[in-house]
Write an enzyme that holds these catalytic residues in place. Structure first.
Site, PDB file in Angstrom:
ATOM      1  N   SER A 204      -5.135  17.061   8.764  1.00 17.44           N
ATOM      2  CA  SER A 204      -5.825  16.003   9.206  1.00 17.44           C
ATOM      3  C   SER A 204      -6.177  15.006   8.298  1.00 17.44           C
ATOM      4  O   SER A 204      -5.276  14.322   7.517  1.00 17.44           O
ATOM      5  CB  SER A 204      -6.758  16.357  10.132  1.00 17.44           C
ATOM      6  OG  SER A 204      -7.167  15.248  11.245  1.00 17.44           O
ATOM      7  N   ASP A 310      -0.159  17.524  19.603  1.00 16.42           N
ATOM      8  CA  ASP A 310      -1.332  17.027  18.911  1.00 16.42           C
ATOM      9  C   ASP A 310      -1.777  15.771  19.566  1.00 16.42           C
ATOM     10  O   ASP A 310      -1.064  14.590  19.658  1.00 16.42           O
ATOM     11  CB  ASP A 310      -1.031  16.799  17.460  1.00 16.42           C
ATOM     12  CG  ASP A 310      -2.327  16.632  16.487  1.00 16.42           C
ATOM     13  OD1 ASP A 310      -3.365  16.085  16.957  1.00 16.42           O
ATOM     14  OD2 ASP A 310      -2.226  16.685  15.308  1.00 16.42           O
ATOM     15  N   HIS A 341      -3.618  20.022  17.570  1.00 15.31           N
ATOM     16  CA  HIS A 341      -4.354  19.704  16.184  1.00 15.31           C
ATOM     17  C   HIS A 341      -4.713  20.847  15.594  1.00 15.31           C
ATOM     18  O   HIS A 341      -6.017  21.426  15.492  1.00 15.31           O
ATOM     19  CB  HIS A 341      -5.402  18.754  16.351  1.00 15.31           C
ATOM     20  CG  HIS A 341      -5.738  17.955  15.143  1.00 15.31           C
ATOM     21  ND1 HIS A 341      -4.604  17.193  14.507  1.00 15.31           N
ATOM     22  CD2 HIS A 341      -6.787  17.899  14.534  1.00 15.31           C
ATOM     23  CE1 HIS A 341      -5.221  16.729  13.417  1.00 15.31           C
ATOM     24  NE2 HIS A 341      -6.444  16.956  13.271  1.00 15.31           N
TER      25      HIS A 341
END
Length: 655
Positions: A204, A310, A341
């Site tokens: 991320s 995601d 995610h």
């Protein structure tokens, strides 16, 4: 034709590894090799983790983001085996630069850095140090500027964030300055223990920093492994003018900053507010945070990992990044999962650790272990069921234009290759979303227009990024549009909308390297969390119709037709024989985009509306899959995952 691949640095290292192990690479390989013996193919855990050096340095970034009159220094915590330096050997570095080491934690268990009384790191989050340090790597964890023990300010993917990590790569390669304390004058050097060859990894925000640093072309960065990472920050907050969150980057900056930075960095907060207007207009702030435009500078290899469901860092990010990497011949590899995610350590653990190990051995140690000759892509087709593609997308993939057409009822149309005339009309309902539309795909409802093939007679694979061009006439001065691709048919999928986004965390633990009293290598296992569904939404995209002609939005004139193209998320999905492929066009996708200021009715000109989809086999494959198919009436309400809900506006904090 074959996809060009940049392999210069790999070829060089492979040649050295084969021809001159004893002489040229004594300082790099973990064990000495006699002349003429084969080069190692795998690093082994021969070094002591208990005796590893644990130290901290503060690297000078050359910036003064907090305006205190002194160059910002970022904290760099290091764990490295002690033995190589004592033997005069230098080792490569695995680095994770993050804003989350103190505020939010890393990994499925939310681990934070911990320190002893002398300020040396005791616990490093995740397994990287436990596993790789005994194998002859250093692990380096960087606190981004303005976070944890670093000076400066968080600017959410801008110059300060990227320079925080780039300066460390420079220091590791002898080009920067570092100090043994945050404010002192005693310099710290890396030349005695590292060869400077660095690989960046992270999920991320962390992976986003890896993308941004690679896009500077910094020398010494050999590879990056971005997991669920952002490639352009505009696309994290907006989709062609349509807001994806009800706040901008200033919220995230405030969320991750240290108390000291929060007191000093109000000017950066104001710059983020002023530079990222909620209109969704493209501004210079977004240009600075667009890494895709600088892909041509990348000299590192890239191993992309992304969840196709995601809804935080949406798959558009990996799609446009991947396409740009391919265009510029960057050596690359990709894993695509069914999860949201989620880190691959939590959905394919053993295979991930082994693959990552071989990737770093190849890219950083120069081992000729064959990973560069393996298939480019691993794709999760069903929960825990994976297949590979030699290249991705497959070479037979062709952009194919599919056309919507009217059906027997309003809003219940067909999808095929022939251009048709006609119109469909719907009224935006901000209380509904893609799951409501798909559940009622075979019914005439006022909030959407759906277009469906007959049941397929052969499998149909879509691989890559889709685009939907819509010509719409609104009744108001503002309007948002959504387009989704749906596989209509029964399946068992990972439940990406549930807590865990496709995984369930168990109580049992497995260990990945040695542990110390303060840093365990043992992590809770997971298993797939699944749902039985009647349909699967596998690609989606949004836009503000006011952005039809430029990156700056403008009011619409009611009654005037406008044409706009929506960029859908990249995916690799097989619609199996017996299922149907659907395109849905509607307004606000509740909780995934914010609604416009009005409630428009939109009329779609079908002759000037189309979907360009990446079909393996192109239009011929579509014709074969739909030939002989006959429509069947569908009247029931279809069942899918629950409503996606408001996606997190923190890219990876605590996960």
């Amino acid at each position: 034709m074959p996809i060009p691949v940049r392999r210069t640095h790999l070829t060089t290292w492979r040649t050295l590894a084969t021809a001159a192990v004893a002489a040229a690479l004594t300082a790099t390989f973990l064990t000495p090799a006699a002349a003429g013996t084969p080069a190692p193919r795998k690093s082994e855990p021969i070094y002591s983790y208990d005796d590893a050096v644990r130290e901290s340095v503060w690297v000078d970034t050359g910036l003064d983001g907090d305006r205190d009159g002194k160059p910002d220094r970022v904290a760099v915590d290091i764990v490295r085996p002690s033995e190589p330096a004592l033997r005069g050997r230098r080792i490569p570095v695995i680095m994770d630069a993050s804003p989350y080491y103190s505020c939010c934690g890393r990994g499925n268990e939310g681990q934070r850095k911990t320190y002893d009384a002398n300020g040396n790191v005791v616990q490093m989050p995740l397994f990287y140090d436990n596993y790789f340090v005994p194998r002859g790597y250093a692990f380096v964890a960087v606190d981004l500027a303005g976070t944890n023990r670093s000076d400066g300010c968080v600017d959410v993917g801008g110059r300060s964030d990227i320079q925080s990590a780039k300066a460390v790569v420079d220091w590791l390669n002898g080009r920067g300055k570092a100090y043994t304390t945050r404010t002192g004058a005693t310099k710290a050097k890396a030349a005695g223990w590292t060869n400077g060859r660095t690989g960046m990894i992270g999920k991320s925000y962390d992976g986003t920093i890896a993308n941004g640093v690679a896009a500077t072309g910094v020398e010494g960065l050999e590879t990056i492994v971005p997991i669920g990472a952002i490639s352009s920050w505009y696309d994290y907050y907006f989709a062609k003018g349509a807001p994806l969150y009800n706040s901008g980057p200033e919220w995230l900056s405030d969320y991750v900053e240290s108390p000291d930075a929060r007191a000093k960095c109000g000017h950066v907060q104001r710059e983020l507010v002023d530079g990222a207007p909620r209109t969704g207009d493209w501004t210079p702030l977004w240009t600075e945070r667009d890494y895709v435009k600088d892909v041509r500078k990348i000299d590192a290899s890239v191993f992309v990992v992304h969840g196709q469901q995601d809804l935080n860092v949406r798959p558009k990010h990996f799609g446009q990044w991947w396409d740009a990497l391919a265009k510029h011949g960057v050596e690359r590899k990709i894993w695509l999962s069914e999860v949201g995610h989620v880190d691959p350590f939590d959905f394919r653990r053993a295979a991930w650790v082994d693959t990552l190990h071989r990737w770093f051995d190849h890219e950083l140690l120069g081992y000729d272990n064959g990973i560069d000759d393996e298939p480019m892509a691993d794709i999760e087709r069903h929960p825990d069921q994976w297949e590979t593609s030699r290249v991705w997308p497959p070479r037979a993939t062709k952009a194919t234009t599919l056309r919507p057409a009217e059906g027997d009822e309003p809003g219940v149309g067909t999808l095929g290759l022939r251009k048709r005339s006609g119109t469909e009309t719907f009224t935006d309902d901000p209380a509904l979303n893609e799951t409501d539309w798909a559940a009622h795909i075979d019914r005439s409802t006022p909030e959407k227009a759906g277009f469906v093939t007959a049941p397929l007679t052969k499998d149909l694979r879509l691989s890559g990024s889709s685009r939907v061009t819509v010509t719409a006439t609104p009744t108001t001065s503002t309007a948002h549009l959504s387009a989704v691709l749906v596989d209509l048919g029964p399946d068992t999928i990972r439940d990406y909308s549930a807590t865990g986004e496709g995984i369930t965390t168990l109580t049992e633990r497995t260990c990945w390297g040695p542990s110390t009293a303060g840093d365990s290598s043992c992590f809770r296992e997971t298993k797939a969390r699944t749902a039985d569904v009647d349909y699967t939404i596998f690609s989606r995209g949004w836009a503000d119709l006011g952005n039809h002609s430029s990156a700056t939005g403008a009011p619409l004139t009611p009654g005037t037709p406008y044409t706009i193209t929506l960029d859908l998320h990249a995916s690799d999905h097989v619609v199996p024989a017996g299922h149907r492929l659907a395109l849905i066009i509607a307004g606000t996708d509740e909780d995934l985009i914010d609604p416009p200021s009005s409630t428009p009715t939109l009329t779609i000109d079908l002759r000037r509306t189309s979907a360009q989809v990446p079909l393996v086999g192109g239009s011929a494959a579509f014709e074969k899959a739909t030939s002989g198919a006959t429509a069947r009436p569908e009247t029931s309400v279809l069942d899918g995952v629950r409503d996606p809900g408001r996606a997190a506006r923190v890219p990876g904090g605590g996960a």
